[in-house]
Design an enzyme around this catalytic site. Structure first.
Site, PDB file in Angstrom:
ATOM      1  CG  ASP A   8      -1.013  38.738  40.723  1.00 47.11           C
ATOM      2  OD1 ASP A   8      -1.443  40.307  39.247  1.00 47.11           O
ATOM      3  OD2 ASP A   8      -0.206  38.867  40.409  1.00 47.11           O
ATOM      4  CG  ASP A  10       3.755  39.928  35.933  1.00 46.77           C
ATOM      5  OD1 ASP A  10       4.527  39.734  35.692  1.00 46.77           O
ATOM      6  OD2 ASP A  10       3.133  41.162  36.209  1.00 46.77           O
ATOM      7  CG  ASP A 184       3.017  38.687  43.743  1.00 45.75           C
ATOM      8  OD1 ASP A 184       3.864  39.800  44.516  1.00 45.75           O
ATOM      9  OD2 ASP A 184       1.616  39.116  43.049  1.00 45.75           O
TER      10      ASP A 184
END
Length: 224
Positions: A8, A10, A184
């Site tokens: 991922d 961001d 995250d």
């Protein structure tokens, strides 16, 4: 390449949300009407954090904003965005993790819900060749129309897009000896659940709890 490393973007490789920061950049530079745009941008970001975001609604908002500008205008704005916001935020720990997988000969891919216009230069700055991202429609002159091609690259959509991309290159997920995914966000639990090595990276509270319950490792890249 017998091993796959998915990332991922961001709050995983970057200590910020590039989509949200792009909106803030547009406000700060006067490219959009500040009050209404900032309110909408903040509302969508809060929905994302809460797990209630409608990705199609958000992408229509984000891509509709991009469609207000010509491609040369957008490219110039993005160069400024990279210099002012993104490049100072790329930290050594993220580069080192990517390099670790590259040095091992892994197939390294960034998969993000943020659209390709915003993220393609960021992936390039991180040295990652392969990017799976929400795809904006372009007209014959390369200008963005404000429409999304296909389905969003978020939630279960990340699983769909990952399988489709791997099939396109002729190597399905099951053909890899191992597969990592670093994220995250609890929104990425569907993709984390199908790889052999899920890694909760700088996890939000919901993902941290899920990772603990399922015995997934947690990694904190941006701790001092």
């Amino acid at each position: 390449m017998n091993k796959l490393a998915l990332f991922d973007l961001d709050h995983t490789l970057l200590p910020l949300d590039s989509d949200y920061e792009w909106g803030q950049f547009l406000v700060r530079t006067g490219a959009v009407e500040p009050k209404a745009f900032k309110r909408a941008n903040d509302d969508f970001f809060a929905q994302y954090q809460a797990g209630t975001l409608d990705p199609v609604e958000y992408l229509e908002f984000a891509l509709g904003t991009l469609a207000r500008f010509t491609r040369p205008q957008l490219d110039a704005m993005h160069c400024q965005f990279m210099l002012e916001v993104i490049e100072p935020s790329i930290l050594p720990a993220a580069r080192a993790l990517l390099q670790q997988h590259a040095d091992s000969g892994d197939l390294v891919v960034i998969i993000t819900a943020t659209n390709r216009f915003v993220t393609a230069p960021i992936a390039a700055a991180l040295g990652v060749e392969h990017l799976i991202a929400a795809m904006p429609e372009e007209d014959a002159h390369g200008n963005l129309t404000g429409k999304l091609l296909g389905i969003p690259t978020s939630g279960a959509g990340k699983v769909t897009h990952t399988h489709a991309w791997l099939e396109k290159i002729g190597k399905p997920l099951a053909a890899f000896e191992s597969s990592h995914f670093y994220s995250d966000s609890h929104n990425d639990i569907p993709l984390l659940s199908v790889v052999t090595h899920p890694v909760a990276t700088n996890p939000d509270a919901t993902l941290a709890t899920h990772a603990t319950n399922f015995g997934w490792p947690s990694l904190y890249l941006f701790n001092d």
